[in-house]
Design a protein around this motif. Structure first.
Motif, mmCIF file in Angstrom:
data_model
loop_
_atom_site.group_PDB
_atom_site.id
_atom_site.type_symbol
_atom_site.label_atom_id
_atom_site.label_comp_id
_atom_site.label_asym_id
_atom_site.label_seq_id
_atom_site.Cartn_x
_atom_site.Cartn_y
_atom_site.Cartn_z
ATOM 1 N N MET A 4 -42.508 -29.956 -39.012
ATOM 2 C CA MET A 4 -41.177 -29.510 -38.302
ATOM 3 C C MET A 4 -41.619 -29.135 -36.894
ATOM 4 S SD MET A 4 -38.915 -26.542 -39.600
ATOM 5 C CE MET A 4 -37.479 -25.764 -38.524
ATOM 6 N N THR A 5 -40.915 -29.875 -35.794
ATOM 7 C CA THR A 5 -41.062 -29.442 -34.534
ATOM 8 C C THR A 5 -40.439 -27.971 -33.895
ATOM 9 O OG1 THR A 5 -39.083 -30.686 -33.882
ATOM 10 C CG2 THR A 5 -41.273 -31.807 -33.753
ATOM 11 N N GLU A 6 -41.170 -27.560 -33.045
ATOM 12 C CA GLU A 6 -40.694 -26.305 -32.738
ATOM 13 C C GLU A 6 -39.749 -26.377 -31.446
ATOM 14 O OE1 GLU A 6 -42.744 -22.616 -30.353
ATOM 15 O OE2 GLU A 6 -43.833 -23.269 -31.915
ATOM 16 N N LYS A 7 -38.490 -25.485 -31.494
ATOM 17 C CA LYS A 7 -37.563 -25.791 -30.637
ATOM 18 C C LYS A 7 -38.015 -25.529 -29.133
ATOM 19 C CE LYS A 7 -32.890 -24.312 -30.106
ATOM 20 N NZ LYS A 7 -31.810 -23.334 -30.732
ATOM 21 N N LYS A 8 -37.668 -26.253 -28.189
ATOM 22 C CA LYS A 8 -38.168 -26.459 -26.836
ATOM 23 C C LYS A 8 -37.527 -24.729 -26.167
ATOM 24 C CE LYS A 8 -38.194 -28.699 -22.530
ATOM 25 N NZ LYS A 8 -37.952 -29.957 -21.859
ATOM 26 N N THR A 9 -38.228 -24.199 -25.276
ATOM 27 C CA THR A 9 -37.707 -23.092 -24.671
ATOM 28 C C THR A 9 -37.844 -23.358 -23.096
ATOM 29 O OG1 THR A 9 -38.265 -21.698 -26.392
ATOM 30 C CG2 THR A 9 -37.943 -20.467 -23.970
ATOM 31 N N ILE A 10 -36.652 -23.228 -22.357
ATOM 32 C CA ILE A 10 -36.630 -23.356 -21.043
ATOM 33 C C ILE A 10 -36.373 -22.135 -20.291
ATOM 34 C CG2 ILE A 10 -35.207 -24.457 -19.309
ATOM 35 C CD1 ILE A 10 -34.639 -26.768 -20.859
ATOM 36 N N GLY A 21 -30.382 -30.721 -24.100
ATOM 37 C CA GLY A 21 -30.612 -30.918 -25.549
ATOM 38 C C GLY A 21 -30.163 -29.641 -26.260
ATOM 39 N N ASP A 22 -30.957 -29.039 -27.185
ATOM 40 C CA ASP A 22 -30.725 -28.036 -27.936
ATOM 41 C C ASP A 22 -31.854 -26.967 -27.553
ATOM 42 O OD1 ASP A 22 -33.174 -28.943 -29.355
ATOM 43 O OD2 ASP A 22 -32.332 -28.707 -31.122
ATOM 44 N N ALA A 23 -32.540 -27.105 -26.606
ATOM 45 C CA ALA A 23 -33.534 -26.239 -26.198
ATOM 46 C C ALA A 23 -32.806 -24.852 -26.109
ATOM 47 C CB ALA A 23 -34.006 -26.526 -24.789
ATOM 48 N N GLU A 24 -33.727 -23.690 -26.172
ATOM 49 C CA GLU A 24 -33.315 -22.441 -25.874
ATOM 50 C C GLU A 24 -33.288 -22.111 -24.569
ATOM 51 O OE1 GLU A 24 -34.167 -17.851 -27.195
ATOM 52 O OE2 GLU A 24 -35.667 -19.153 -28.046
ATOM 53 N N LEU A 25 -32.292 -21.588 -23.776
ATOM 54 C CA LEU A 25 -32.236 -21.352 -22.495
ATOM 55 C C LEU A 25 -32.655 -19.864 -22.214
ATOM 56 C CD1 LEU A 25 -29.017 -23.460 -21.466
ATOM 57 C CD2 LEU A 25 -31.657 -24.271 -21.737
ATOM 58 N N VAL A 26 -33.459 -19.408 -21.407
ATOM 59 C CA VAL A 26 -33.926 -18.122 -21.409
ATOM 60 C C VAL A 26 -33.980 -17.655 -19.829
ATOM 61 C CG1 VAL A 26 -35.824 -16.268 -21.805
ATOM 62 C CG2 VAL A 26 -35.209 -18.008 -23.508
ATOM 63 N N GLU A 27 -33.220 -16.715 -19.390
ATOM 64 C CA GLU A 27 -33.339 -16.100 -18.221
ATOM 65 C C GLU A 27 -34.629 -15.248 -18.169
ATOM 66 O OE1 GLU A 27 -30.879 -14.384 -14.367
ATOM 67 O OE2 GLU A 27 -30.295 -13.652 -16.438
ATOM 68 N N HIS A 28 -35.746 -15.697 -17.644
ATOM 69 C CA HIS A 28 -37.096 -15.009 -17.533
ATOM 70 C C HIS A 28 -37.211 -14.074 -16.496
ATOM 71 C CE1 HIS A 28 -40.840 -14.137 -19.205
ATOM 72 N NE2 HIS A 28 -41.543 -14.708 -18.204
ATOM 73 N N THR A 29 -37.202 -12.802 -16.792
ATOM 74 C CA THR A 29 -37.452 -11.729 -15.634
ATOM 75 C C THR A 29 -37.351 -10.534 -16.229
ATOM 76 O OG1 THR A 29 -36.907 -10.846 -13.280
ATOM 77 C CG2 THR A 29 -34.976 -11.411 -14.854
ATOM 78 N N MET A 67 -25.981 -21.520 -23.397
ATOM 79 C CA MET A 67 -26.216 -22.235 -24.573
ATOM 80 C C MET A 67 -24.585 -22.481 -25.157
ATOM 81 S SD MET A 67 -29.735 -21.280 -26.359
ATOM 82 C CE MET A 67 -29.729 -19.590 -25.945
ATOM 83 N N GLU A 68 -23.793 -21.442 -25.267
ATOM 84 C CA GLU A 68 -22.570 -21.314 -25.706
ATOM 85 C C GLU A 68 -21.539 -22.405 -24.684
ATOM 86 O OE1 GLU A 68 -20.753 -17.394 -25.713
ATOM 87 O OE2 GLU A 68 -22.030 -16.551 -27.087
ATOM 88 N N VAL A 69 -21.859 -22.427 -23.557
ATOM 89 C CA VAL A 69 -21.016 -23.324 -22.659
ATOM 90 C C VAL A 69 -21.565 -24.638 -23.111
ATOM 91 C CG1 VAL A 69 -20.971 -24.000 -20.444
ATOM 92 C CG2 VAL A 69 -20.382 -21.633 -20.917
#
Length: 159
Positions: free
Chosen positions: A1-7, A109-117, A140-142
């Protein structure tokens, strides 16, 4: 199983900077042009007052943000209840009104999007993952709504 990408994203001039509300991509909402989604979001704290237009006219997104955070202006009483939906409306408008941005968002794609601060525990991840990351969740909802052919957010729903 591949891990979901995070951006991770944060700065408007960084990689995926268009995900920042400070990116210089105007939005057209309420029959007006807003220089950035940040201008629109902050101005809605004062919807229907002269302060709304003052924030819209701010020269930079940081100026709009600072104006919106000042408590010398009368904050609308329902702000806490409506702020997430206003952010959804602004983000949806931004990404459907700019074809290039639509492409970038869908390209994640289906990457998790994270505002990182560490600067924000509500809209971002708090820097350590303990924040709510509401902006990332809304992006991600949009993304999902656009994939489903929806192009607007109104009255609590993507349509």
């Amino acid at each position: 199983m591949t891990e979901k990408k995070t951006i991770n994203f944060y700065l408007a001039n960084g990689e995926y900077g268009c995900f920042s509300n400070f990116s210089r991509d105007p939005v057209y909402l309420k029959d007006k042009r807003w220089p950035t989604s940040e201008h629109y979001f902050q101005a809605q704290k004062f919807a229907g007052t002269e302060h709304e237009e003052a924030v819209r006219m701010a020269s930079k997104p940081m100026e709009a943000a600072n104006m919106g955070r000042e408590r010398t202006r009368p904050l609308r009483p329902d702000w806490e209840a409506v702020k997430d939906d206003i952010m959804r409306e602004a983000v949806m408008a931004k990404f459907v009104q700019h074809e290039k941005l639509t492409s970038i968002l869908l390209g994640t794609g289906d990457a998790e999007l994270v505002e990182h601060t560490a600067n924000d525990r509500y809209w971002a991840d708090g820097g350590d993952g303990s924040g709510l990351n509401m902006l990332g969740k809304i992006l991600m909802e949009v993304r999902e709504a656009i994939q489903q052919g929806k192009s607007k957010y109104e009255n609590g729903h993507f349509i």
